[in-house]
Design a protein around this motif. Structure first.
Motif, PDB file in Angstrom:
ATOM      1  N   PHE A 269       3.500   6.524   6.812  1.00 30.27           N
ATOM      2  CA  PHE A 269       4.799   6.151   6.274  1.00 30.27           C
ATOM      3  C   PHE A 269       4.713   6.058   4.751  1.00 30.27           C
ATOM      4  CE2 PHE A 269       5.079   5.291  10.643  1.00 30.27           C
ATOM      5  CZ  PHE A 269       6.418   5.233  10.994  1.00 30.27           C
ATOM      6  N   ALA A 270       5.861   5.917   4.102  1.00 34.09           N
ATOM      7  CA  ALA A 270       5.911   5.932   2.643  1.00 34.09           C
ATOM      8  C   ALA A 270       5.155   4.762   2.029  1.00 34.09           C
ATOM      9  CB  ALA A 270       7.364   5.920   2.166  1.00 34.09           C
ATOM     10  N   SER A 271       5.214   3.601   2.689  1.00 30.59           N
ATOM     11  CA  SER A 271       4.567   2.408   2.149  1.00 30.59           C
ATOM     12  C   SER A 271       4.343   1.407   3.270  1.00 30.59           C
ATOM     13  CB  SER A 271       5.435   1.774   1.048  1.00 30.59           C
ATOM     14  OG  SER A 271       4.814   0.632   0.502  1.00 30.59           O
TER      15      SER A 271
ATOM     16  N   HIS B 123       0.859  -1.184   0.000  1.00 31.90           N
ATOM     17  CA  HIS B 123       0.000   0.000   0.000  1.00 31.90           C
ATOM     18  C   HIS B 123       0.894   1.233   0.000  1.00 31.90           C
ATOM     19  CE1 HIS B 123      -3.829  -2.093   0.860  1.00 31.90           C
ATOM     20  NE2 HIS B 123      -3.053  -2.946   1.512  1.00 31.90           N
ATOM     21  N   VAL B 124       0.490   2.243  -0.774  1.00 31.21           N
ATOM     22  CA  VAL B 124       1.249   3.485  -0.882  1.00 31.21           C
ATOM     23  C   VAL B 124       0.288   4.664  -0.729  1.00 31.21           C
ATOM     24  CG1 VAL B 124       2.768   4.862  -2.339  1.00 31.21           C
ATOM     25  CG2 VAL B 124       2.868   2.372  -2.487  1.00 31.21           C
ATOM     26  N   PRO B 125       0.424   5.519   0.302  1.00 33.73           N
ATOM     27  CA  PRO B 125       1.342   5.372   1.424  1.00 33.73           C
ATOM     28  C   PRO B 125       0.854   4.291   2.385  1.00 33.73           C
ATOM     29  CG  PRO B 125      -0.076   7.263   1.787  1.00 33.73           C
ATOM     30  CD  PRO B 125      -0.399   6.734   0.411  1.00 33.73           C
ATOM     31  N   SER B 126       1.402   4.270   3.594  1.00 35.46           N
ATOM     32  CA  SER B 126       1.023   3.242   4.558  1.00 35.46           C
ATOM     33  C   SER B 126      -0.440   3.395   4.954  1.00 35.46           C
ATOM     34  CB  SER B 126       1.905   3.316   5.804  1.00 35.46           C
ATOM     35  OG  SER B 126       1.599   4.459   6.586  1.00 35.46           O
ATOM     36  N   GLU B 127      -1.026   2.307   5.432  1.00 38.63           N
ATOM     37  CA  GLU B 127      -2.392   2.360   5.960  1.00 38.63           C
ATOM     38  C   GLU B 127      -2.362   2.689   7.449  1.00 38.63           C
ATOM     39  OE1 GLU B 127      -5.317   0.362   3.231  1.00 38.63           O
ATOM     40  OE2 GLU B 127      -4.509  -1.270   4.452  1.00 38.63           O
TER      41      GLU B 127
END
Length: 209
Positions: A137-139, A125-129
């Motif tokens: 966060f970035a991912s 997921h982008v960004p973080s869930e």
């Protein structure tokens, strides 16, 4: 405090993204195109009305993602370390349009409280869930596992922008180029394929130290 929490387990009861949950429950095949997105009229706020099978998205009280507030984390000294055994495996990289994922033929397993879960797939997921103290966060990587009794558990890994990630299982930073590579093939309504954080409803985040 953020570093120890960058790697954590999500019980399947929290519900992952709509398609992962539906696929895990055997409701749809991985190649089924669902009429959902991460924005607009078919975004997360409407998922519960898209199908009776997805009603828990509307009324569930154990959903993810959540905002992990570090000052409310409960240290549980009875928790045991995860026993992870991941192996080289034939792997299929899939662009679902709503996320980029990988399916494993025999990717390995991990054991929680004596119960074995087999690695089925992982996706980003982008960004973080999930958030930590309100920070995205970035991912975020989800590693989806299944036990012989049909139950599921997911390991989530949060990534920040930093050096490129050569081995996903060990490094918790990735480059901006890698983030954009995960985003590029996604549908326009899924370029930011993360859901809003959900109420805690009395739940507590437990920390292993």
């Amino acid at each position: 405090m953020a570093a120890p929490l960058s790697f954590f387990i999500i019980p399947i009861a929290l519900l992952l993204d709509l398609h992962t949950y539906a696929s895990s429950a055997g409701l749809v095949g991985l190649d089924t195109v669902l009429n959902f997105s991460y924005s607009g009229n078919t975004g997360p706020g409407r998922w519960g009305s898209l199908s009776p099978a997805y009603a828990p998205c509307a009324y569930g009280k154990w959903q993810s993602p959540i905002d992990i507030e570090t000052d409310k984390v409960v240290v549980n000294k009875t928790l045991k370390p995860l026993k992870r055994h991941y192996y080289p495996s034939n792997t299929t990289l899939i662009d679902h349009g709503y996320n980029v994922g990988m399916q494993f033929e025999n990717g390995g397993e991990f054991i929680v409280d004596g119960k074995k879960y087999t690695l089925l797939q992982m996706h980003w997921h982008v960004p973080s869930e999930h958030k930590i103290d309100g920070v995205l966060f970035a991912s975020e990587l989800h590693l989806v596992h299944k036990a012989s009794d049909g139950s599921y558990t997911v390991i989530a890994v949060l990534y920040k922008i930093g050096d490129a990630d050569p081995t996903v299982a060990k490094v918790r930073s990735m480059s901006e180029e890698q983030v954009e590579a995960l985003r590029a093939p996604l549908q326009s309504t899924c370029k930011s394929n993360h859901r809003p954080v959900q109420p805690m409803h009395g739940r507590h985040v437990q920390l292993f130290i």
